[in-house]
Design an enzyme around this catalytic site. Structure first.
Site, mmCIF file in Angstrom:
data_model
loop_
_atom_site.group_PDB
_atom_site.id
_atom_site.type_symbol
_atom_site.label_atom_id
_atom_site.label_comp_id
_atom_site.label_asym_id
_atom_site.label_seq_id
_atom_site.Cartn_x
_atom_site.Cartn_y
_atom_site.Cartn_z
ATOM 1 N N ASN A 84 -0.895 -3.005 -24.107
ATOM 2 C CA ASN A 84 -1.927 -4.060 -24.098
ATOM 3 C C ASN A 84 -2.965 -3.745 -23.206
ATOM 4 O O ASN A 84 -3.030 -2.286 -22.619
ATOM 5 C CB ASN A 84 -1.058 -5.303 -23.502
ATOM 6 N N HIS A 114 1.285 12.808 -3.524
ATOM 7 C CA HIS A 114 0.696 13.667 -2.869
ATOM 8 C C HIS A 114 1.435 14.138 -1.364
ATOM 9 O O HIS A 114 2.378 13.083 -1.047
ATOM 10 C CB HIS A 114 -0.571 12.970 -2.277
ATOM 11 N N ARG A 178 13.843 -4.973 -8.297
ATOM 12 C CA ARG A 178 15.589 -4.652 -8.110
ATOM 13 C C ARG A 178 16.118 -5.655 -9.576
ATOM 14 O O ARG A 178 15.413 -6.535 -10.041
ATOM 15 C CB ARG A 178 15.939 -5.486 -6.973
#
Length: 189
Positions: A84, A114, A178
């Site tokens: 979308n 990083h 979760r």
């Protein structure tokens, strides 16, 4: 000796300012800009751009601009995927997406990472691939973090931040995301 592109794809530290990588990003951003400037009636032009931009899946993905990515060639889509509006894929490593995956608006998929060491972070980065199984639905505004695998037939709730693997056939949501419950494969309608 490995090139920076090879190091990047293996998830090793690499220099993102390498000329080959810089040119590849410019290519992808130009293609994204071309794609994002198209109209709904430009279906054939969109298809050509997507086939040139993506590593695979450009021939039948349904993607609503605007769309942004780092390289494009590391995005490997299965059949009949849908993205979308306003999705971002930072594809320094491979992003493998199965068949019939629905990606809601403003979803962000990251492979870039990083170093924690500030001095290293000034000149190098690394990444971890993302893998999304088939028949997955990712709700709008979700963020998929580097190294995550989402199992087939799972649903990720809107606004979720996926920081770890999600098994097959579950509804998962939240920050951090979760597992909430199994997905019921009930017949609708």
């Amino acid at each position: 000796m490995s090139t920076m592109r090879e190091k990047m794809l293996r998830g090793e530290l690499y220099d993102p300012q390498d000329i080959e990588l810089s040119l590849a990003r410019v290519r992808a951003r130009d293609l994204c800009q071309d794609l994002n400037a198209t109209r709904e009636s430009d279906a054939e032009l969109r298809r050509r751009i997507l086939k040139e931009l993506l590593g695979s899946g450009g021939d039948d993905v349904w993607l609503q601009p605007p769309f942004y990515c780092d390289y494009g060639f590391n995005i490997l889509l299965g059949k009949n995927c849908f993205f979308n509006f306003n999705c971002v894929v930072l594809d320094i490593c491979e992003v493998k997406v199965g068949d019939f995956v629905f990606v809601g608006p403003a979803v962000q998929i990251y492979t870039a990472m990083h170093p924690m060491n500030a001095m290293l972070r000034r000149k190098q980065e690394f990444g971890k691939p993302v893998e999304i199984g088939s028949d997955v639905w990712i709700g709008g505004g979700a963020i998929i973090n580097p190294g995550v695998r989402i199992g087939s037939r799972s649903v990720i709730g809107s606004g979720s931040v996926v920081t770890r693997d999600i098994p097959e056939g579950v509804f998962a949501a939240g920050n951090p995301c979760r597992v909430i419950r199994p997905v019921e494969e009930a017949r609708q309608g």
